[in-house]
Design an enzyme around this catalytic site. Structure first.
Site, PDB file in Angstrom:
ATOM      1  N   HIS A  84       0.908  -1.145  -0.211  1.00 20.94           N
ATOM      2  CA  HIS A  84       0.079   0.034   0.191  1.00 20.94           C
ATOM      3  C   HIS A  84       0.998   1.135  -0.099  1.00 20.94           C
ATOM      4  O   HIS A  84       0.512   2.168  -0.578  1.00 20.94           O
ATOM      5  CB  HIS A  84      -0.712  -0.230   1.175  1.00 20.94           C
ATOM      6  CG  HIS A  84      -1.684   1.196   1.223  1.00 20.94           C
ATOM      7  ND1 HIS A  84      -3.186   1.222   0.193  1.00 20.94           N
ATOM      8  CD2 HIS A  84      -1.968   2.104   2.010  1.00 20.94           C
ATOM      9  CE1 HIS A  84      -3.721   2.232   0.720  1.00 20.94           C
ATOM     10  NE2 HIS A  84      -3.024   2.765   1.670  1.00 20.94           N
ATOM     11  N   ASN A 113       6.457  19.862  -2.128  1.00 21.43           N
ATOM     12  CA  ASN A 113       6.045  18.351  -1.609  1.00 21.43           C
ATOM     13  C   ASN A 113       6.460  18.235  -0.260  1.00 21.43           C
ATOM     14  O   ASN A 113       7.773  17.936  -0.298  1.00 21.43           O
ATOM     15  CB  ASN A 113       6.557  17.555  -2.791  1.00 21.43           C
ATOM     16  CG  ASN A 113       5.865  16.097  -2.343  1.00 21.43           C
ATOM     17  OD1 ASN A 113       5.389  15.789  -1.314  1.00 21.43           O
ATOM     18  ND2 ASN A 113       6.043  15.224  -3.318  1.00 21.43           N
TER      19      ASN A 113
END
Length: 173
Positions: A91, A116
């Site tokens: 994931h 970011n």
């Protein structure tokens, strides 16, 4: 010989509207990133009234909220903050990779800096270190990057001006 043209962002020309988009997942880490980002903006003279903070469930939802903010608010820069911590399944790779790719695509599509500040770490300890303890505060650093890019892009202006400047300095236009 022509002098080498150099431009870089300055931190005294950063007035503008900033949006911080925050993934709440791992909020115990992300809250410190938000504090760091706001601290950096305010320390450099950005008025509180020009800072918006949007909360989303997690890193996966960041790009959609960023896109909507770019469309509706039209900020000078966005600071994306979140924390994706590796677990025992794949994931992590999917969320971190897709989030980062989408943020990069959005900043290019909208010609607006998106700093970011999404942590992608192997452990909660690494996340805590990057949220204001051993390894600095990545939220603060992301806000600094956003302000630097706002300044740099203002100096560059439109592409036509940069092409003229580059040609004047012997660069490729």
């Amino acid at each position: 010989m022509q002098p080498i043209a150099q431009l870089e962002g300055r931190f005294n020309e950063i007035d503008g509207r900033y949006v911080i988009v925050v993934g709440r997942f791992n909020h115990h880490v992300v809250d410190s990133l938000v504090e760091g980002a706001v601290d950096a903006l305010v320390r450099h003279g950005v008025d509180d009234a020009n800072i918006d903070i949007l909360h989303v469930p997690g890193a996966w939802e960041l790009p959609l909220a960023v896109k909507r903010a770019l469309t509706r608010i039209q900020p000078d820069a966005i600071i994306a903050l979140g924390a994706v911590i590796r677990g025992g399944t794949p994931h992590f790779e999917h969320v971190a990779g897709q989030c980062n790719a989408a943020l990069n695509r959005l900043q290019l599509d909208f010609d607006t800096p998106i700093a970011n500040g999404v942590l992608t770490v192997n452990s909660i300890e690494q996340a805590i270190e990057r949220a204001g303890t051993k390894a600095g505060n990545k939220g603060f650093e992301a806000a600094m990057a956003a302000m630097e890019m706002v300044s740099l892009l203002r100096q560059l202006g439109g592409n036509e001006g940069f092409e003229d400047d580059a040609a004047d300095h012997g660069g490729v236009a």
